[in-house]
Write an enzyme that holds these catalytic residues in place. Sequence first.
Site, PDB file in Angstrom:
ATOM      1  CG  ASN A 109      -1.680   1.258   1.415  1.00  0.00           C
ATOM      2  OD1 ASN A 109      -1.801   2.052   0.482  1.00  0.00           O
ATOM      3  ND2 ASN A 109      -2.219   1.459   2.606  1.00  0.00           N
ATOM      4  CD1 TRP A 110       3.483   0.875  -2.709  1.00  0.00           C
ATOM      5  CD2 TRP A 110       3.726   1.999  -4.624  1.00  0.00           C
ATOM      6  NE1 TRP A 110       4.247   0.102  -3.547  1.00  0.00           N
ATOM      7  CE2 TRP A 110       4.412   0.761  -4.731  1.00  0.00           C
ATOM      8  CE3 TRP A 110       3.747   2.863  -5.717  1.00  0.00           C
ATOM      9  CZ2 TRP A 110       5.103   0.389  -5.882  1.00  0.00           C
ATOM     10  CZ3 TRP A 110       4.442   2.497  -6.873  1.00  0.00           C
ATOM     11  CH2 TRP A 110       5.109   1.269  -6.956  1.00  0.00           C
TER      12      TRP A 110
ATOM     13  CG  HIS B 261      -5.671   1.775   5.022  1.00  0.00           C
ATOM     14  ND1 HIS B 261      -5.267   2.742   5.914  1.00  0.00           N
ATOM     15  CD2 HIS B 261      -4.634   0.907   4.901  1.00  0.00           C
ATOM     16  CE1 HIS B 261      -4.029   2.470   6.306  1.00  0.00           C
ATOM     17  NE2 HIS B 261      -3.625   1.362   5.714  1.00  0.00           N
TER      18      HIS B 261
ATOM     19  CD  GLU C 169      -2.878   5.471   6.678  1.00  0.00           C
ATOM     20  OE1 GLU C 169      -2.860   5.539   5.429  1.00  0.00           O
ATOM     21  OE2 GLU C 169      -1.931   4.996   7.339  1.00  0.00           O
TER      22      GLU C 169
ATOM     23  CD  GLU D 118      -3.430  -2.739   7.212  1.00  0.00           C
ATOM     24  OE1 GLU D 118      -2.301  -2.957   6.771  1.00  0.00           O
ATOM     25  OE2 GLU D 118      -4.086  -1.717   6.941  1.00  0.00           O
TER      26      GLU D 118
ATOM     27  N   GLY E 160       2.387   2.153  10.715  1.00  0.00           N
ATOM     28  CA  GLY E 160       3.320   3.267  10.564  1.00  0.00           C
ATOM     29  C   GLY E 160       3.995   3.686  11.858  1.00  0.00           C
TER      30      GLY E 160
ATOM     31  CB  SER F  90       5.227  -1.805  11.978  1.00  0.00           C
ATOM     32  OG  SER F  90       4.763  -0.484  12.166  1.00  0.00           O
TER      33      SER F  90
END
Length: 252
Positions: A9-10, A96, A98, A168, A174, A214
Site C-alpha cells: 500500500n503506497w 483502510h 486511514e 491491521e 506506521g 509495521s
Amino acid sequence: MRRKFVAGNWKMNKAADAAVALIEAIKPLVAGLTADRDVVVCPPFTSLSAARTALAGSGIGLGAQNLHWEPAGAYTGEISADMLLTSGCTHVILGHSERRQYFGETDETVNRKLNAALKAGLAPIVCVGETRQEREAGRIEAVVLGQISGSLQGLSPAQAALVTVAYEPVWAIGTGLTATAAQAEEVHALIRGRLAALFGAEVASAMRIQYGGSVKADNAAELFGQANIDGGLIGGAALDAASFAAIVKAAG
Ligand code: PEP
C-alpha cells in the site's frame, strides 16, 4: 492450502515517474517468486496507468487504494470500480484505517464499495483493526468482528470467497510497533471463526487474511508462519524495493 498474498500500500506516495522507478527496482528482485504467491502493488490513482505498463508481464498485480460505489455520475473527485478496471487494476484496498479515521469511512460505506468492487470483478482487500484504546479497553474482539460482520454484510459465500481480509491493528500502522506473531494469530483465528459463522467453514478456510502493521523484512517470516496469517499488507516497507522483496521472499 491458501496461497500467500503480499500487497504493498503506497498510500499518497510515488507520482508516476517514481512509481515506475520503484516497480522497475522491484521486478528483478521478485522475479520467479510470483509463481507460488500473489504479489500486488497499490500506487496512487494518478500512477496506475504508468504502473500498469511497467508491470506488464511481471506477474505482479496492480491495485488501487479506494473507489466509489456508484458506477458513474456527479461525484466530484471520486473514481469508480470500472475506471480502476480500465486502468489495469485487478485489486482494490477498501476500508483502510486511514480512510476510516480521516475520511469518514464506515462499515456501511465499505460494504457498498465492496459490492461495487465485486460487481466489477475487482479483488477486494478489506481492512479491519482496533485502535490502541480499544485494545486496552479489552474490545479487540467486539471491534474487529463487528467490522467484519458490518463490512461483509449481505455477501453470499461465493462472493465472500473472493475477498481478502487485512487485519491491521491501528496502533501498529506506521508506528514501528508490530503485533507479536502470537497477538496477530489470536485475532486472525477469531476473524476466521467469524467468517466461518457467516459464510461456512469451507469458504472461511479458503479465504486469505493478511496481517498489516509495521511488517518489515525481519519480522515477516515469523508473522507469515502463523497458521491463520496468509501474507501481509505492507505500508512503509513497500516503498523500498529491497525491503518489499525481502518481505515477499518471507512469504515462501
Ligand atoms: C498500512 O498502511 O496498510 C500499513 C500496514 O502500514 P505500515 O506497514 O507502514 O505500518
